[in-house]
Design an enzyme around this catalytic site. Structure first.
Site, short mmCIF file in Angstrom:
data_model
loop_
_atom_site.label_atom_id
_atom_site.label_comp_id
_atom_site.label_asym_id
_atom_site.label_seq_id
_atom_site.Cartn_x
_atom_site.Cartn_y
_atom_site.Cartn_z
N ASP A 21 22.51 -5.16 -28.01
CA ASP A 21 21.31 -4.52 -27.47
C ASP A 21 21.32 -3.04 -27.86
O ASP A 21 22.17 -2.28 -27.39
CB ASP A 21 21.26 -4.67 -25.95
CG ASP A 21 19.90 -4.32 -25.37
OD1 ASP A 21 19.15 -3.57 -26.02
OD2 ASP A 21 19.59 -4.79 -24.26
N ASP A 65 13.78 -1.38 -31.43
CA ASP A 65 14.52 -2.13 -30.41
C ASP A 65 14.92 -3.50 -30.94
O ASP A 65 14.11 -4.19 -31.56
CB ASP A 65 13.66 -2.27 -29.15
CG ASP A 65 14.33 -3.08 -28.06
OD1 ASP A 65 15.48 -2.75 -27.71
OD2 ASP A 65 13.72 -4.05 -27.56
#
Length: 439
Positions: free
Chosen positions: A117, A319
């Protein structure tokens, strides 16, 4: 052909067939800091795709429809009111990540497939004795180098954002929510972390003891953000604040890409755009998206819809945990209108997508270009469109931020990043992007 020679070739072919590994890139390379990254529901993943899912396309479409939780989380990180940066804090909401990598923890190293992440800093794994965890857990008692972190230490104060509530020594405990419907309780700990051929000693992570809900990544999460608890910060000089990844095509059967840690082996010819920093959320990778072109038409988007504003959190981030690119509503409406004006309808909706049309018209769909400061990226058509599971529709693989998410954030998501090498150079505050076949 001589029978002896024929037998030799037959045996050699048979041996090669038996030795064939359909996921060879999952093994670390011997010459660098490269890790294979795989989609959590891909063919080389140890995890099963959610049911019901009649096809890989259906799985991707379903995941895109669940992006809303991810957008809610990202938007919550960029509130107008300034906040102290707390890498691990009670009440955070994080949506499940899309990619996992082989990571070893402890001495001897125990293999875990951890979610990557780029918008999170911490690492956490389910540990032995965990209530509600999956069957694969890190056995902390079997590691010769495992240590718990005391509640009175500065690391605990930094991690929890709170002072130690007890006078006597005790473990540093924290809780965290995840995915909107799940939470866990963990103890801040230290142990060796092995990434490819590199070992990071005394790595701080959360050792999970209890889980509630079904959204917790089964074997934990590894944070690649910019904060003080991330891999980049805890690895010191090993990676010099540099890493890159390459995500393969969503059409790839095995769906295996690579995470490259450190400056060695990074592309020599690559264009960069400045990396911006929001002091209220220093973990996120902000870039300056200046415009979007569809075909030869520059989409008329008001500058304030794309502009970076650290006080409100507005701007654009890259992201790894969001499936499809999302724009603030007014910006997306302008992009959608420009795309529809150059594409043959009629148009219909499918899940998260509101601009779907007959796949027979795909060959006339316009290309899309993202303009960043100092860098233009022309998206391949597979980064712009996604097909329905029946293969009859092609859909613009982007969407507006959900209406119930008060977002000022634009998110460049992983479907638009496929077959691109994205290089993050935190020390020099820049992001590089170049084309690469990642499969």
């Amino acid at each position: 052909m001589d029978s002896t020679i024929f037998a030799f070739f037959f045996i050699a072919l048979l041996s090669t067939t038996r030795a064939f590994d359909p996921c060879p890139s999952l093994k670390p390379k011997s010459d660098g800091s490269d890790l294979s990254i795989i989609h959590i529901y891909g063919k080389c993943s140890p995890f099963n795709s959610p049911k019901p899912a009649s096809s890989w396309t259906t799985t991707v479409l379903n995941m895109a429809s669940e992006d809303q939780q991810r957008l809610t989380y990202l938007s919550s990180l960029v509130a107008t009111k300034p906040k102290t940066s707390v890498p691990i804090a009670p009440g955070q909401v994080i949506n499940i990540g899309n990619y996992v990598a082989r990571v070893k923890i402890g001495t001897p190293g125990q293999l875990m497939f951890m979610v990557l992440d780029t918008s999170a800093d911490t690492a956490w794994v389910p540990c032995s004795g965990c209530t509600g965890c999956s069957s694969t857990m890190f056995s902390q008692n079997s590691s010769a180098t495992y240590e718990t972190v005391d509640c009175a230490t500065s690391e605990c104060v930094q991690a929890r954002g709170l002072s130690c509530p007890m006078a006597e020594p005790s473990n540093c405990l924290f809780n965290q929510s995840y995915g909107g419907d799940s939470s866990f309780l963990a103890s801040l700990s230290r142990d060796f972390l092995q990434l490819a051929n590199d070992t990071i000693p005394s790595y701080l992570f959360g050792c999970i003891g209890a889980v509630s809900g079904k959204s917790i990544p089964p074997q934990g999460l590894l944070g690649l953000g910019r904060g003080v608890m991330s891999v980049l910060s805890q690895s010191g000089s090993i990676y010099s604040g540099v890493f890159s990844y390459c995500l393969p095509s969503f059409r790839s059967y095995y769906f295996s890409g690579s995470l490259r840690l450190g400056p060695n082996g990074q592309p020599k010819t690559i264009k960069f755009t400045p990396l911006l920093k929001n002091p209220h959320r220093p973990s996120l990778y902000y870039v300056n998206l200046t415009g979007v072109t569809i075909g030869r038409f520059k989409v008329p988007i008001a500058p304030e819809l794309l502009g970076f504003d650290p006080s409100t959190g507005a701007g654009t981030i890259i992201d790894s945990g969001t499936v499809i690119t999302r724009f603030v509503p007014a910006a997306y409406d302008a992009i959608k209108e420009a795309f529809r004006n150059q594409t043959q309808g009629p148009f219909t909706s499918l899940g998260a997508f509101d601009t779907c049309f007959s796949v027979t018209h795909e060959n006339v769909a316009p290309k899309m270009t993202f303009h960043f400061t100092g860098l233009d990226i022309v998206l391949p058509m597979e980064n712009t469109l996604i097909h329905s599971s029946a293969g009859t529709l092609a859909c613009l693989a982007m969407a507006s931020a959900p209406n119930n998410v008060n977002s000022v954030l634009n998110v460049i998501a992983n479907l638009q990043q496929q077959n691109l090498r994205i290089l993050f150079d935190v020390v020099n505050s820049r992001v590089g992007i170049t084309r690469e076949i990642c499969n």
